[in-house]
Design an enzyme around this catalytic site. Structure first.
Site, PDB file in Angstrom:
ATOM      1  CD  GLU A 322      -2.443  -1.125   2.523  1.00  0.00           C
ATOM      2  OE1 GLU A 322      -3.724  -1.516   2.784  1.00  0.00           O
ATOM      3  OE2 GLU A 322      -1.781  -1.290   3.800  1.00  0.00           O
TER       4      GLU A 322
HETATM    5  C1  TNX Z   1      -4.015  -3.850   5.304  1.00  0.00           C
HETATM    6  S1  TNX Z   1      -2.674  -5.929   3.349  1.00  0.00           S
HETATM    7  C2  TNX Z   1      -2.665  -3.719   5.595  1.00  0.00           C
HETATM    8  C3  TNX Z   1      -2.300  -3.141   7.012  1.00  0.00           C
HETATM    9  C4  TNX Z   1      -3.454  -3.185   7.570  1.00  0.00           C
HETATM   10  C5  TNX Z   1      -4.584  -4.152   7.374  1.00  0.00           C
HETATM   11  C6  TNX Z   1      -5.845  -4.052   8.308  1.00  0.00           C
HETATM   12  C7  TNX Z   1      -1.410  -5.203   3.800  1.00  0.00           C
HETATM   13  C8  TNX Z   1      -0.425  -5.793   3.590  1.00  0.00           C
HETATM   14  N1  TNX Z   1      -1.525  -4.144   4.831  1.00  0.00           N
HETATM   15  O1  TNX Z   1      -1.590  -1.988   6.808  1.00  0.00           O
HETATM   16  O2  TNX Z   1      -3.185  -2.840   9.232  1.00  0.00           O
HETATM   17  O3  TNX Z   1      -4.856  -3.920   6.066  1.00  0.00           O
HETATM   18  O4  TNX Z   1      -6.616  -5.113   8.235  1.00  0.00           O
END
Ligand code: TNX
Length: 507
Positions: A322
């Site tokens: 992200e």
């Molecule tokens: C997605 S999927 C994230 C995290 C968050 C989480 C909460 C991914 C690699 N990163 O930064 O904490 O969702 O469910």
């Protein structure tokens, strides 16, 4: 509905679920044979022969070398309160005399009314044999004794990577808490603990050449209330504690996004040279390291070098998820340089699936959370894959809309839904050879303490551990849910604050 009303409603719902629980079935203690047939994760083969029981009495002694004997003795003490003697003629035996088919982690367990023997090739196999043995030990109240049903178990794991991730960045967890989590997951034969050590809300590992990271960046967490960090000595203590339980710690320092805590600690990591404010919210995707700055590369090099020095396992996880605030071409360049730095430190890079877009190869491991496309890209470049499908194994997802903590952006995940997906076919085209295994992440935005951890992890984690350890042949929810129900008293005895799903008949 105001908060008071919704809390009252929840209380009523919980009370009602308790009433159902008590009225269906009562709490008859498990027999030794039932325990034998309720092991989680399910062994490759196991057979209670019906001949009788082995009795653990106060004079019990074990026979094993020092390393293997220590786990065995501790296990018997933990389950029965009896402290076994150690001697050459002990009746509970652990020996490194296993047959080759057991590999490095498999074991054979044989129980007669005279003795108990665990055989393996490697200490890891003995350790997993001990974990099974713990689940077999049963209290027979009418005879006032501890028993194990006679029979045999032959067991080898299906996947190499059997892990969980604990997010100590969103909320900090103490060394003692992390050790407790290690013990919990090791008892289900997991062998990887991925620690998410840095994020926007906090930096949790001391880096000696950049002391403000922990001293300043470690001060906060989601929602306030202070944070914390591990000194390098404390981190090494965790690495050693895990290694003693045949578990590898996989440390993650998330970059180039999710870096606000670092950007707040060192102004010169920002393109504009200005420090960011510390952050205690839960939004993501706003922070990024600055690719043009030499200081950024100094920082990345120092962090990876110091972290590699205190990590005995082969992996460094660079996050890479992200990174919405990083330009695509910068992101690709960033991950490529990460990979080179990790490799220079003789480690293997693990990254979230997005890192597949960069210059990766067979020396890299990719962690899938939702994009089959990224997995296919990764595999075409030679990488191996860890399966962490968010809508099945993200332990921070709520069970249903009434769960007191957790998120639900990926799904509500009831206990059966965490178990009934098929790792072998989850990502079309992904072969077993390219699948390293399964990891179940527990993100920490809403997870403040060990009660919260236990409530979300249990009872889903044991089922996910089974998907990772046990062979998929003949797997069914109807069969598993009986074993899980039989596991209830055990979790109670361990004071695990688990979610009593109505889809399971708890003993
Ligand atoms: C997605 S999927 C994230 C995290 C968050 C989480 C909460 C991914 C690699 N990163 O930064 O904490 O969702 O469910």
């Amino acid at each position: 509905m105001n908060i008071l009303n919704s809390r009252t409603l929840l209380a009523v719902l919980f009370a009602a679920s308790g009433a159902v629980f008590l009225s269906c079935g009562g709490k008859k203690a498990l027999t030794a044979t039932e325990s034998f047939n309720s092991v989680i994760p399910k062994p490759q083969s196991s057979n209670a022969d019906g001949a009788g029981v082995f009795i653990i009495d106060n004079d019990i002694a074990i026979s094993a070398d020092e390393e293997n004997g220590a786990h065995l003795a501790a296990a018997i003490k933990e389950e029965t309160g009896i402290e076994p003697g150690v001697g050459e003629n002990g009746k509970i035996i652990a020996a490194l005399d296993g047959d080759a088919s057991l590999g490095t982690e498999g074991y054979d367990l044989t129980i007669t009314s005279d003795n108990v023997k665990i055989s393996a090739n490697q200490p890891a196999g003995i350790f997993y044999g001990v974990q099974t043995l713990k689940q077999l030990i049963t209290r027979n109240d009418s005879e006032n004794q501890w028993e194990i049903a006679t029979g045999s178990v032959h067991d080898v794991p299906y996947y190499e990577w059997r892990g969980s991730m604990l997010d100590v960045a969103r909320h900090f967890f103490s060394v003692e808490d992390v050790k407790k989590y290690i013990d919990l997951i090791a008892s289900y034969k997991m062998n990887r603990l991925h620690l998410s050590l840095t994020n926007d809300q906090g930096w949790r590992i001391e880096i000696k050449s950049w002391p403000n990271l922990a001293n300043h960046g470690g001060k906060t967490q989601v929602g306030g209330g202070g944070g914390g960090f591990y000194t390098q000595e404390q981190y090494k203590e965790l690495v050693a504690y895990a290694a003693d339980r045949h578990m590898i710690i996989v440390p993650e320092v998330d970059m180039p996004g999710h870096t606000n805590a670092a950007l707040a600690s060192y102004p010169n990591l920002n393109c504009d040279g200005k420090p960011r404010e510390l952050y205690e919210g839960i939004e993501v995707g706003f922070s990024t390291l600055c690719l043009e700055k030499d200081s950024t590369w100094l920082f990345v090099n120092d962090v990876i070098r110091e972290l590699s020095e205190i990590t005995s396992g082969p992996y460094i996880h660079v996050g890479g998820d992200e990174a919405a605030a990083t330009k695509k071409e910068d992101y690709i360049e960033f991950v490529k340089r990460f990979r080179e730095i990790v490799r220079k430190n003789n480690k293997v890079m693990v990254g979230w699936e997005e890192t597949a877009q960069s210059d990766i190869d067979s020396g890299v491991v990719i962690q899938y959370w939702h994009s089959a496309e990224h997995v296919n890209t990764a595999v075409s470049k030679g990488a191996k894959v860890i399966l962490s499908p968010a809508e099945k194994v993200y332990l921070d997802m709520q069970y249903d809309s009434t769960t007191r903590i957790g998120l639900h952006w990926a799904a509500y995940i009831e206990v059966d839904e965490a178990y009934t997906w098929k790792p072998e076919t989850k990502v079309p085209g992904l072969s077993r050879e390219k699948t390293l295994g399964i990891e179940t992440p527990l993100w920490g935005e809403t997870v403040k303490n060990m009660d919260d951890v236990e409530y979300l992890a249990f009872p889903r984690l044991p089922g996910i551990a089974e998907l990772a350890w046990s062979s998929p042949e003949g797997r069914s929810w109807d069969e598993y849910k009986v074993r899980l129900g039989n596991h209830g008293p055990r979790m109670e005895k361990k004071n695990i604050d688990f979610y009593r799903s109505k889809r399971v008949e708890w003993r």
